[in-house]
Scaffold this motif. Structure first.
Motif, PDB file in Angstrom:
ATOM      1  N   ILE A  89     -50.971   1.549  -1.111  1.00  0.00           N
ATOM      2  CA  ILE A  89     -50.784   0.679  -2.277  1.00  0.00           C
ATOM      3  C   ILE A  89     -49.431   0.929  -2.942  1.00  0.00           C
ATOM      4  CG2 ILE A  89     -51.636   0.146  -4.594  1.00  0.00           C
ATOM      5  CD1 ILE A  89     -54.445   0.777  -3.575  1.00  0.00           C
ATOM      6  N   LEU A  90     -49.071   2.195  -3.083  1.00  0.00           N
ATOM      7  CA  LEU A  90     -47.809   2.552  -3.729  1.00  0.00           C
ATOM      8  C   LEU A  90     -46.619   2.049  -2.912  1.00  0.00           C
ATOM      9  CD1 LEU A  90     -46.617   4.130  -6.135  1.00  0.00           C
ATOM     10  CD2 LEU A  90     -46.528   6.137  -4.655  1.00  0.00           C
ATOM     11  N   ALA A  91     -46.668   2.245  -1.596  1.00  0.00           N
ATOM     12  CA  ALA A  91     -45.567   1.820  -0.721  1.00  0.00           C
ATOM     13  C   ALA A  91     -45.404   0.309  -0.754  1.00  0.00           C
ATOM     14  CB  ALA A  91     -45.819   2.295   0.713  1.00  0.00           C
ATOM     15  N   PHE A  92     -46.507  -0.426  -0.726  1.00  0.00           N
ATOM     16  CA  PHE A  92     -46.445  -1.887  -0.795  1.00  0.00           C
ATOM     17  C   PHE A  92     -45.827  -2.340  -2.114  1.00  0.00           C
ATOM     18  CE2 PHE A  92     -49.522  -3.001   2.709  1.00  0.00           C
ATOM     19  CZ  PHE A  92     -48.686  -3.921   3.314  1.00  0.00           C
ATOM     20  N   GLY A  93     -46.242  -1.703  -3.188  1.00  0.00           N
ATOM     21  CA  GLY A  93     -45.725  -2.064  -4.502  1.00  0.00           C
ATOM     22  C   GLY A  93     -44.226  -1.858  -4.621  1.00  0.00           C
ATOM     23  N   LEU A  94     -43.710  -0.821  -3.959  1.00  0.00           N
ATOM     24  CA  LEU A  94     -42.281  -0.502  -4.036  1.00  0.00           C
ATOM     25  C   LEU A  94     -41.437  -1.334  -3.082  1.00  0.00           C
ATOM     26  CD1 LEU A  94     -42.420   3.413  -4.257  1.00  0.00           C
ATOM     27  CD2 LEU A  94     -41.998   1.797  -6.111  1.00  0.00           C
ATOM     28  N   ILE A  95     -42.006  -1.704  -1.935  1.00  0.00           N
ATOM     29  CA  ILE A  95     -41.202  -2.345  -0.897  1.00  0.00           C
ATOM     30  C   ILE A  95     -41.204  -3.867  -0.992  1.00  0.00           C
ATOM     31  CG2 ILE A  95     -42.916  -2.702   0.939  1.00  0.00           C
ATOM     32  CD1 ILE A  95     -40.898  -1.378   2.863  1.00  0.00           C
ATOM     33  N   LEU A  96     -42.185  -4.447  -1.704  1.00  0.00           N
ATOM     34  CA  LEU A  96     -42.303  -5.907  -1.784  1.00  0.00           C
ATOM     35  C   LEU A  96     -41.182  -6.604  -2.552  1.00  0.00           C
ATOM     36  CD1 LEU A  96     -46.134  -6.540  -2.231  1.00  0.00           C
ATOM     37  CD2 LEU A  96     -44.698  -7.231  -0.309  1.00  0.00           C
ATOM     38  N   PRO A  97     -40.700  -6.059  -3.679  1.00  0.00           N
ATOM     39  CA  PRO A  97     -39.672  -6.772  -4.457  1.00  0.00           C
ATOM     40  C   PRO A  97     -38.425  -7.110  -3.632  1.00  0.00           C
ATOM     41  CG  PRO A  97     -40.553  -4.945  -5.722  1.00  0.00           C
ATOM     42  CD  PRO A  97     -41.078  -4.800  -4.324  1.00  0.00           C
ATOM     43  N   LEU A  98     -37.836  -8.278  -3.939  1.00  0.00           N
ATOM     44  CA  LEU A  98     -36.631  -8.721  -3.245  1.00  0.00           C
ATOM     45  C   LEU A  98     -35.467  -7.788  -3.561  1.00  0.00           C
ATOM     46  CD1 LEU A  98     -35.347 -11.008  -1.522  1.00  0.00           C
ATOM     47  CD2 LEU A  98     -34.739 -12.122  -3.670  1.00  0.00           C
ATOM     48  N   GLY A  99     -34.830  -7.280  -2.540  1.00  0.00           N
ATOM     49  CA  GLY A  99     -33.682  -6.397  -2.714  1.00  0.00           C
ATOM     50  C   GLY A  99     -32.730  -6.536  -1.548  1.00  0.00           C
ATOM     51  N   VAL A 100     -31.633  -5.807  -1.593  1.00  0.00           N
ATOM     52  CA  VAL A 100     -30.610  -5.909  -0.550  1.00  0.00           C
ATOM     53  C   VAL A 100     -31.182  -5.576   0.819  1.00  0.00           C
ATOM     54  CG1 VAL A 100     -28.412  -4.985   0.256  1.00  0.00           C
ATOM     55  CG2 VAL A 100     -28.769  -5.367  -2.175  1.00  0.00           C
ATOM     56  N   GLN A 101     -31.964  -4.510   0.896  1.00  0.00           N
ATOM     57  CA  GLN A 101     -32.515  -4.067   2.172  1.00  0.00           C
ATOM     58  C   GLN A 101     -33.431  -5.131   2.780  1.00  0.00           C
ATOM     59  OE1 GLN A 101     -35.350  -0.811   2.051  1.00  0.00           O
ATOM     60  NE2 GLN A 101     -34.257   0.249   3.686  1.00  0.00           N
ATOM     61  N   ASN A 102     -34.359  -5.651   1.990  1.00  0.00           N
ATOM     62  CA  ASN A 102     -35.282  -6.672   2.484  1.00  0.00           C
ATOM     63  C   ASN A 102     -34.560  -7.949   2.887  1.00  0.00           C
ATOM     64  OD1 ASN A 102     -37.563  -5.094   2.192  1.00  0.00           O
ATOM     65  ND2 ASN A 102     -38.109  -5.920   0.196  1.00  0.00           N
ATOM     66  N   VAL A 103     -33.611  -8.369   2.063  1.00  0.00           N
ATOM     67  CA  VAL A 103     -32.859  -9.591   2.354  1.00  0.00           C
ATOM     68  C   VAL A 103     -32.069  -9.445   3.649  1.00  0.00           C
ATOM     69  CG1 VAL A 103     -30.940 -11.045   1.598  1.00  0.00           C
ATOM     70  CG2 VAL A 103     -32.687 -10.367  -0.030  1.00  0.00           C
ATOM     71  N   PHE A 104     -31.482  -8.279   3.860  1.00  0.00           N
ATOM     72  CA  PHE A 104     -30.671  -8.057   5.066  1.00  0.00           C
ATOM     73  C   PHE A 104     -31.539  -8.090   6.320  1.00  0.00           C
ATOM     74  CE2 PHE A 104     -28.456  -5.201   8.106  1.00  0.00           C
ATOM     75  CZ  PHE A 104     -27.315  -5.963   8.274  1.00  0.00           C
ATOM     76  N   VAL A 105     -32.702  -7.444   6.274  1.00  0.00           N
ATOM     77  CA  VAL A 105     -33.597  -7.428   7.431  1.00  0.00           C
ATOM     78  C   VAL A 105     -34.096  -8.841   7.730  1.00  0.00           C
ATOM     79  CG1 VAL A 105     -35.812  -6.598   8.337  1.00  0.00           C
ATOM     80  CG2 VAL A 105     -34.325  -5.033   7.084  1.00  0.00           C
TER      81      VAL A 105
END
Length: 204
Positions: free
Chosen positions: A10-26
């Motif tokens: 739950i904690l990892a999902f909560g931290l990784i879901l928001p739009l950020g540079v890393q997610n946008v690049f992948v």
């Protein structure tokens, strides 16, 4: 043990879901590369970098690194340069409707970019140190191990899934219009993060 794993998921999902540079690049690489296999350098690098950050945060090593001022300044400066350059390249890149004509960036270039947005991202570092690292303190032994592996596992699953979704979106929007907009948004996010890094370097 089970509660520690659920907490990590739950904690990892909560931290990784928001739009950020890393997610946008992948996601961007998934959408623009002609084959999913071409995104593997980015996906694996992002996943490995997150694994390193999570492991160091649980061990408490990352806190010590950030307390050394000159190391922090060097990391942030390199991050600013990388993000500024990546933003420029992404903004200038032109989508090609025929995916067979796309010349994919070399694996080395993809790895360097993915590593920079992962390891030099202040948000990612603070998330792992301030949230995951702090949360792991309440566990010990096998429970802490389960919590750590749960966080790492979610990270790997997320990046592979993000690239796969990007690949499908790229196929559905092969005219190039969506990719062009995505490139512009990606560049703006990268430049915005670089500006944020510059502000953090200014003495208060």
């Amino acid at each position: 043990m089970i509660s520690a794993i659920i907490h990590g998921v739950i904690l990892a999902f909560g931290l990784i879901l928001p739009l950020g540079v890393q997610n946008v690049f992948v996601f961007n690489q998934g959408a623009t590369q002609p084959k999913f296999s071409k995104t593997l350098p980015v996906v694996l690098t992002a996943s490995i970098c997150d694994t390193i950050l999570i492991s160091l945060s649980v061990l408490g090593v990352s806190v010590i690194v950030l307390e050394v001022y000159w190391i922090k300044v060097v990391l942030l400066t390199v991050g600013i340069i990388f993000l500024a350059y990546m933003g420029f390249v992404t903004w200038k890149s032109k989508p090609i409707s025929n995916s067979s004509d796309i010349k994919a960036p070399s694996p080395k270039k993809q790895i360097a970019f993915a590593a920079s947005v992962s390891l030099l991202n202040p948000h990612a570092i603070m998330d792992t140190i301030g949230v995951i690292g702090t949360s792991s303190i309440s566990y010990s032994g096998i429970e802490r191990l389960g919590f750590t592996f749960a966080c790492i596992g979610i990270s790997w699953i997320w990046f592979f899934s993000l690239a796969l979704v990007g690949r499908q979106v790229g196929k559905l929007n092969n005219s190039g219009g969506f990719i062009s907009i995505l490139n512009k948004v990606s560049a703006l996010i990268m430049w915005g993060t670089a500006i944020y890094l510059i502000i953090t370097l200014i003495p208060k």
